[in-house]
Design a protein around this motif. Structure first.
Motif, PDB file in Angstrom:
ATOM      1  N   ASN A  25       0.837  -1.211   0.000  1.00 28.19           N
ATOM      2  CA  ASN A  25       0.000   0.000   0.000  1.00 28.19           C
ATOM      3  C   ASN A  25       0.869   1.257   0.000  1.00 28.19           C
ATOM      4  N   THR A  26       1.862   1.261  -0.842  1.00 29.06           N
ATOM      5  CA  THR A  26       2.819   2.354  -0.878  1.00 29.06           C
ATOM      6  C   THR A  26       2.932   2.897  -2.304  1.00 29.06           C
ATOM      7  N   VAL A  27       2.999   4.217  -2.393  1.00 32.00           N
ATOM      8  CA  VAL A  27       3.194   4.887  -3.671  1.00 32.00           C
ATOM      9  C   VAL A  27       4.516   5.638  -3.622  1.00 32.00           C
ATOM     10  N   TYR A  28       5.181   5.692  -4.753  1.00 35.12           N
ATOM     11  CA  TYR A  28       6.480   6.336  -4.854  1.00 35.12           C
ATOM     12  C   TYR A  28       6.455   7.410  -5.935  1.00 35.12           C
ATOM     13  N   LEU A  29       7.331   8.385  -5.786  1.00 35.68           N
ATOM     14  CA  LEU A  29       7.535   9.373  -6.839  1.00 35.68           C
ATOM     15  C   LEU A  29       9.042   9.533  -7.019  1.00 35.68           C
ATOM     16  N   GLN A  30       9.534   9.029  -8.134  1.00 30.14           N
ATOM     17  CA  GLN A  30      10.933   9.210  -8.480  1.00 30.14           C
ATOM     18  C   GLN A  30      11.057  10.490  -9.277  1.00 30.14           C
ATOM     19  N   MET A  31      11.827  11.429  -8.746  1.00 29.06           N
ATOM     20  CA  MET A  31      11.967  12.744  -9.375  1.00 29.06           C
ATOM     21  C   MET A  31      13.402  12.904  -9.852  1.00 29.06           C
ATOM     22  N   ASN A  32      13.565  12.996 -11.153  1.00 26.52           N
ATOM     23  CA  ASN A  32      14.883  13.181 -11.760  1.00 26.52           C
ATOM     24  C   ASN A  32      14.951  14.537 -12.458  1.00 26.52           C
ATOM     25  N   SER A  33      16.153  14.950 -12.767  1.00 26.61           N
ATOM     26  CA  SER A  33      16.362  16.231 -13.470  1.00 26.61           C
ATOM     27  C   SER A  33      15.582  17.351 -12.795  1.00 26.61           C
ATOM     28  N   LEU A  34      15.683  17.438 -11.499  1.00 24.75           N
ATOM     29  CA  LEU A  34      14.915  18.417 -10.747  1.00 24.75           C
ATOM     30  C   LEU A  34      15.328  19.833 -11.101  1.00 24.75           C
ATOM     31  N   LYS A  35      14.322  20.709 -11.076  1.00 25.02           N
ATOM     32  CA  LYS A  35      14.510  22.117 -11.403  1.00 25.02           C
ATOM     33  C   LYS A  35      14.124  22.968 -10.199  1.00 25.02           C
ATOM     34  N   PRO A  36      14.649  24.194 -10.111  1.00 26.74           N
ATOM     35  CA  PRO A  36      14.242  25.063  -8.994  1.00 26.74           C
ATOM     36  C   PRO A  36      12.728  25.252  -8.927  1.00 26.74           C
ATOM     37  N   GLU A  37      12.057  25.246 -10.062  1.00 22.63           N
ATOM     38  CA  GLU A  37      10.596  25.426 -10.058  1.00 22.63           C
ATOM     39  C   GLU A  37       9.848  24.208  -9.528  1.00 22.63           C
ATOM     40  N   ASP A  38      10.549  23.125  -9.250  1.00 13.84           N
ATOM     41  CA  ASP A  38       9.920  21.979  -8.594  1.00 13.84           C
ATOM     42  C   ASP A  38       9.873  22.156  -7.074  1.00 13.84           C
ATOM     43  N   THR A  39      10.491  23.216  -6.580  1.00 13.62           N
ATOM     44  CA  THR A  39      10.468  23.490  -5.146  1.00 13.62           C
ATOM     45  C   THR A  39       9.042  23.741  -4.687  1.00 13.62           C
ATOM     46  N   ALA A  40       8.574  22.937  -3.740  1.00 16.31           N
ATOM     47  CA  ALA A  40       7.193  23.012  -3.258  1.00 16.31           C
ATOM     48  C   ALA A  40       7.028  22.029  -2.111  1.00 16.31           C
ATOM     49  N   VAL A  41       5.860  22.082  -1.496  1.00 19.04           N
ATOM     50  CA  VAL A  41       5.480  21.035  -0.551  1.00 19.04           C
ATOM     51  C   VAL A  41       4.710  19.977  -1.339  1.00 19.04           C
ATOM     52  N   TYR A  42       5.136  18.739  -1.209  1.00 22.75           N
ATOM     53  CA  TYR A  42       4.530  17.631  -1.937  1.00 22.75           C
ATOM     54  C   TYR A  42       3.637  16.838  -0.983  1.00 22.75           C
ATOM     55  N   TYR A  43       2.404  16.588  -1.445  1.00 24.84           N
ATOM     56  CA  TYR A  43       1.418  15.884  -0.632  1.00 24.84           C
ATOM     57  C   TYR A  43       1.051  14.547  -1.274  1.00 24.84           C
ATOM     58  N   CYS A  44       1.072  13.530  -0.471  1.00 19.21           N
ATOM     59  CA  CYS A  44       0.564  12.230  -0.906  1.00 19.21           C
ATOM     60  C   CYS A  44      -0.962  12.285  -0.955  1.00 19.21           C
ATOM     61  N   TYR A  45      -1.531  11.579  -1.891  1.00 16.92           N
ATOM     62  CA  TYR A  45      -2.981  11.627  -2.136  1.00 16.92           C
ATOM     63  C   TYR A  45      -3.512  10.211  -2.296  1.00 16.92           C
ATOM     64  N   LEU A  46      -4.667   9.979  -1.687  1.00 12.44           N
ATOM     65  CA  LEU A  46      -5.351   8.690  -1.827  1.00 12.44           C
ATOM     66  C   LEU A  46      -6.830   8.944  -2.093  1.00 12.44           C
ATOM     67  N   HIS A  47      -7.307   8.393  -3.179  1.00  8.08           N
ATOM     68  CA  HIS A  47      -8.745   8.478  -3.506  1.00  8.08           C
ATOM     69  C   HIS A  47      -9.364   7.098  -3.327  1.00  8.08           C
ATOM     70  N   THR A  48     -10.407   7.027  -2.489  1.00  7.76           N
ATOM     71  CA  THR A  48     -11.154   5.786  -2.308  1.00  7.76           C
ATOM     72  C   THR A  48     -12.609   6.039  -2.677  1.00  7.76           C
ATOM     73  N   PRO A  49     -13.414   4.988  -2.785  1.00  9.88           N
ATOM     74  CA  PRO A  49     -14.834   5.192  -3.110  1.00  9.88           C
ATOM     75  C   PRO A  49     -15.587   6.045  -2.076  1.00  9.88           C
ATOM     76  N   LEU A  50     -15.028   6.138  -0.850  1.00  9.12           N
ATOM     77  CA  LEU A  50     -15.722   6.896   0.191  1.00  9.12           C
ATOM     78  C   LEU A  50     -15.270   8.347   0.267  1.00  9.12           C
ATOM     79  N   ARG A  51     -13.953   8.581   0.132  1.00  5.86           N
ATOM     80  CA  ARG A  51     -13.443   9.940   0.275  1.00  5.86           C
ATOM     81  C   ARG A  51     -11.985   9.996  -0.134  1.00  5.86           C
ATOM     82  N   ASN A  52     -11.453  11.221  -0.145  1.00  5.88           N
ATOM     83  CA  ASN A  52     -10.043  11.453  -0.430  1.00  5.88           C
ATOM     84  C   ASN A  52      -9.271  11.689   0.855  1.00  5.88           C
ATOM     85  N   TYR A  53      -8.013  11.316   0.817  1.00 12.20           N
ATOM     86  CA  TYR A  53      -7.141  11.513   1.966  1.00 12.20           C
ATOM     87  C   TYR A  53      -5.853  12.200   1.507  1.00 12.20           C
TER      88      TYR A  53
END
Length: 115
Positions: free
Chosen positions: A76-104
């Motif tokens: 139950n794990t999701v990954y994000l491999q980020m390569n060739s990063l740019k200064p404009e990628d600077t941000a807060v990154y949030y994990c997201y889960l969508h289920t039939p009942l709601r989002n988390y």
């Protein structure tokens, strides 16, 4: 109670790489969508990449070819491999889960790319 625990953010130089991880626990349903959004100061969250439990993916145009989203359904794990990063990628990154009942959402992890 569903929990999303993120890890892997940090500081990296432009051109470098980072890998984010997000582990989900609780009643998340076998059929769901997981992924990542990011938020710049004073802006709304925007899609980075998502992946369905079947493996279909969707990416923001700005990260196509540089970022790869993947998941391990057994963990139950999701990954994000980020390569060739740019200064404009600077941000807060949030994990997201969508289920039939709601989002988390995860608590957010800071990614900072220095020029």
């Amino acid at each position: 109670q569903v929990q999303l625990v993120e890890s892997g953010g940090g500081l990296v130089q432009a051109g470098g790489s980072l890998r984010l991880s997000c582990a989900a626990s609780g009643s998340i349903f076998s059929s769901n969508v997981m992924g990542w959004y990011r938020q710049y100061p004073g802006k709304q969250r925007e899609l980075v990449a998502i992946i369905t439990s079947g493996g279909s993916t969707n990416y923001a145009d700005s990260v196509k070819g540089r970022f790869t989203v993947s998941r391990d359904n057994a963990k139950n794990t999701v990954y994000l491999q980020m390569n060739s990063l740019k200064p404009e990628d600077t941000a807060v990154y949030y994990c997201y889960l969508h289920t039939p009942l709601r989002n988390y959402w995860g608590q957010g992890t800071q990614v900072t790319v220095s020029s």
